[in-house]
Design an enzyme around this catalytic site. Sequence first.
Site, PDB file in Angstrom:
ATOM      1  N   LYS A  73      -5.643  14.101 -15.908  1.00  0.00           N
ATOM      2  CA  LYS A  73      -5.261  12.764 -15.471  1.00  0.00           C
ATOM      3  C   LYS A  73      -3.800  12.528 -15.848  1.00  0.00           C
ATOM      4  O   LYS A  73      -3.369  12.882 -16.956  1.00  0.00           O
ATOM      5  CB  LYS A  73      -6.167  11.734 -16.148  1.00  0.00           C
ATOM      6  CG  LYS A  73      -5.856  10.286 -15.810  1.00  0.00           C
ATOM      7  CD  LYS A  73      -6.807   9.365 -16.566  1.00  0.00           C
ATOM      8  CE  LYS A  73      -6.485   7.906 -16.356  1.00  0.00           C
ATOM      9  NZ  LYS A  73      -7.381   7.028 -17.138  1.00  0.00           N
ATOM     10  N   SER A 150      -9.538   3.573 -14.843  1.00  0.00           N
ATOM     11  CA  SER A 150      -8.282   4.120 -14.372  1.00  0.00           C
ATOM     12  C   SER A 150      -8.331   5.612 -14.067  1.00  0.00           C
ATOM     13  O   SER A 150      -7.358   6.191 -13.600  1.00  0.00           O
ATOM     14  CB  SER A 150      -7.185   3.859 -15.411  1.00  0.00           C
ATOM     15  OG  SER A 150      -7.475   4.498 -16.645  1.00  0.00           O
ATOM     16  N   SER A 171     -12.456   3.191 -18.615  1.00  0.00           N
ATOM     17  CA  SER A 171     -11.798   4.033 -17.615  1.00  0.00           C
ATOM     18  C   SER A 171     -12.402   5.418 -17.441  1.00  0.00           C
ATOM     19  O   SER A 171     -12.014   6.135 -16.521  1.00  0.00           O
ATOM     20  CB  SER A 171     -10.308   4.174 -17.951  1.00  0.00           C
ATOM     21  OG  SER A 171      -9.658   2.942 -17.805  1.00  0.00           O
TER      22      SER A 171
END
Length: 470
Positions: A73, A150, A171
């Site tokens: 990520k 996220s 997230s």
Amino acid sequence: MSDFWRLDATAQAALVREKSVKPIELVEAAIARIASLNPKLNAVVTPMFDRARAEAAVTPADGPFTGVPFLLKDLLAEYAGVRLTEGSAFLDGRYTPEADSELTRRLRRAGLIVLGKTNTPEFGILPTTEPRLFGPTRNPWSLDRTPGGSSGGSAAAVAAGLVHANDGGGSIRIPASCCGLFGLKPTRGRNPLGPFYGDIFGGLVVEHAVTRSVRDSAALLDATSGPDLGDPYTAPPPARPFLEEINRPPECLRVAFTSRAATGVPVHADCARAVEDAAKLCEDLGHDVTEALPDLEGDVISQAFITVWSAGTAWGIDDWARRSRQTPSADRFEPLTWALYEMGNRRRAADYLLAVQDLQRVSRQVAHFFVEYDVWLSPTLAEPPLPLGSFDPTPDNPMQGIFRAAQFVPFTPIFNATGQPAMSVPLFWNQENLPIGVQFAGRYGDEATLFRLAAQLEQARPWAGRWPTL
């Protein structure tokens, strides 16, 4: 195209160890799948294909995931020589790390080969992945829906067996729920944040992954967890490797369940049904299941959380301004990010510490609840995956996305505040064939119970065979 992508990371690693497959074969197959699907999903924003091929061509390190393709990520995890953007134009092209973060080092030491970096909302703020910098990531189950955030780019990246993610308010669990995956948020301090950070947002933020299987999550946590030099605090050491826990049947657990949110926001009927279904499944598996929840002050939690979150946004922007030698200005950020920055700058130091005090008081209340119960079951989200654009600001209200997020995500932030481990488990799909995750939380430091329960649930109702049609 190869079907390697149907295997979890543990199975792919076994093929490499058996010399049935070479790492370069796994890497090429994953690259081909990314090339095929990324135009639809927009999950991978920074390809690292040439690096991955070069790494796979040499004899890889001996680790639990040797030769397995992996995605990072594009938030927190720094990879030497590769741009880091955190979904923001403020950083794009202006910061390239000179060294790996500690978590990246541990992931690579485990034998994982990084193919690229995945999309994230600007600075990971929203529970959707629609940054202006890269555009929206799409949910593989329905391309007009959010994959969550996220870590939405990570969850949507079905080309790899497991994908790095982090969690400051849900997230990991939010996108796991939206995309039909397993997502465990570990105990605070279980994985390192160094060497660049010791503590983020007062301890709200933790690192781990979104995975297809429970065993992948357990084995990865074994590979990455443990104290780093200079950490401000660490999680209690586990009694045994997490991977061993999944082979140990859970004892009869005292499971509390609820479909009501402490903040009082409405909960969609599909999410309530998912909890009822999971509670019945737990009961059928021999657990003691009771409808219950602690008496929590939802407004206090919400106000304290937004104070810490806005202060954290202000800190984050000022930190990046200092590290990248830039000056922040409103035109270089999304409206919500700048509004939170200004809000954080208006908060006094005392306001921040009062908010921390309130969250710590709530943590003690929740800890007392877990004296009576082993596991707390709730919806992961209050609604099924929302249409893309649901969190967009309005012309007169840049904070609209945060208000909408409070309705969508009332269940996950509490465990960022308490530091307890919590997981989203994909046990339910609604009539639209959208995944609806359920959240199980455990005592502080007790991922072991969650892994044992998750493995039992996975065996009772396997989800690995369910794939979106793309």
